[in-house]
Enzyme design. Structure first.
Site, PDB file in Angstrom:
ATOM      1  N   GLY A   1      -4.938   1.695   1.724  1.00  0.00           N
ATOM      2  CA  GLY A   1      -4.202   2.397   0.667  1.00  0.00           C
ATOM      3  C   GLY A   1      -2.702   2.203   0.703  1.00  0.00           C
TER       4      GLY A   1
ATOM      5  N   HIS B   1       6.235   3.570   6.342  1.00  0.00           N
ATOM      6  CA  HIS B   1       6.581   4.958   6.013  1.00  0.00           C
ATOM      7  C   HIS B   1       5.513   5.897   6.529  1.00  0.00           C
ATOM      8  CE1 HIS B   1       4.353   3.149   2.670  1.00  0.00           C
ATOM      9  NE2 HIS B   1       3.822   4.335   2.462  1.00  0.00           N
TER      10      HIS B   1
ATOM     11  N   HIS C   1       3.796   9.563   5.817  1.00  0.00           N
ATOM     12  CA  HIS C   1       3.609  10.646   4.846  1.00  0.00           C
ATOM     13  C   HIS C   1       3.560  11.970   5.612  1.00  0.00           C
ATOM     14  CE1 HIS C   1       2.026   8.132   1.356  1.00  0.00           C
ATOM     15  NE2 HIS C   1       1.842   7.295   2.363  1.00  0.00           N
TER      16      HIS C   1
ATOM     17  N   ILE D   1       7.110  10.617  -5.299  1.00  0.00           N
ATOM     18  CA  ILE D   1       7.166  10.715  -6.756  1.00  0.00           C
ATOM     19  C   ILE D   1       5.827  11.183  -7.328  1.00  0.00           C
ATOM     20  CG2 ILE D   1       6.404   8.353  -7.354  1.00  0.00           C
ATOM     21  CD1 ILE D   1       8.888   8.221  -9.201  1.00  0.00           C
TER      22      ILE D   1
ATOM     23  N   ASN E   1      -0.582   4.752   6.182  1.00  0.00           N
ATOM     24  CA  ASN E   1      -1.548   3.799   5.643  1.00  0.00           C
ATOM     25  C   ASN E   1      -1.106   2.411   6.080  1.00  0.00           C
ATOM     26  OD1 ASN E   1      -2.994   5.832   4.251  1.00  0.00           O
ATOM     27  ND2 ASN E   1      -1.514   5.774   2.573  1.00  0.00           N
TER      28      ASN E   1
END
Ligand code: 5GP
Ligand code: ZN
Length: 114
Positions: free
Chosen positions: A93, A100, A102, A31, A87
């Site tokens: 972070g 998950h 990235h 998002i 992370n």
């Protein structure tokens, strides 16, 4: 217990721009993208972080990595290069406590990351 945002997204109860799904994994566009392409790949099973995995999770993690390379190819990121990031923990972070990966690409990525 507050609901997990990524479990809600993977279950279709929170809308997202889907990039991939199968019975074990779900991928969607971030998002708040940090690159022209920024996709999050999540296992449907709720695991808080990389630190919670055990040796039994090795096949799942391997599939996640291969899924990321496949998606990167399909999204046209391979030629210029891309980055995979996990992370692990707030200090690194991590803001969503559901594991998950990235996938970032579409621009020059500097090293080291901030
Ligand atoms: P982390 O900081 O935990 O490594 O990454 C969490 C990522 O999830 C952030 O990049 C953040 O922008 C993204 N994110 C958080 N909530 C939502 C949401 O509701 N929808 C989407 N598509 N991404 C989200
Ligand atoms: Zn979850």
């Amino acid at each position: 217990m507050p609901k997990c945002v990524f479990c809600e997204i993977a279950g279709g109860r929170i809308p997202s721009r889907r990039a991939y799904e199968d019975e074990d994994f779900f991928a969607f566009h971030d998002i708040n993208p940090q690159a022209p392409t920024h996709v999050l790949l999540v296992p449907r099973r709720h695991v808080e972080s990389l630190a919670d995995l055990t040796a039994d999770d090795a096949p799942m993690l391997g599939r996640l990595a291969i899924l990321a390379t496949t998606l990167a190819r399909e999204l046209g990121l391979e030629a210029a290069g891309y980055r995979l990031v996990v992370n692990c923990g707030e200090g690194a972070g991590q803001t969503v406590p559901h594991l998950h990966l990235h996938l970032l690409g579409g621009r020059a990525l500097r090293w080291p990351p901030g």
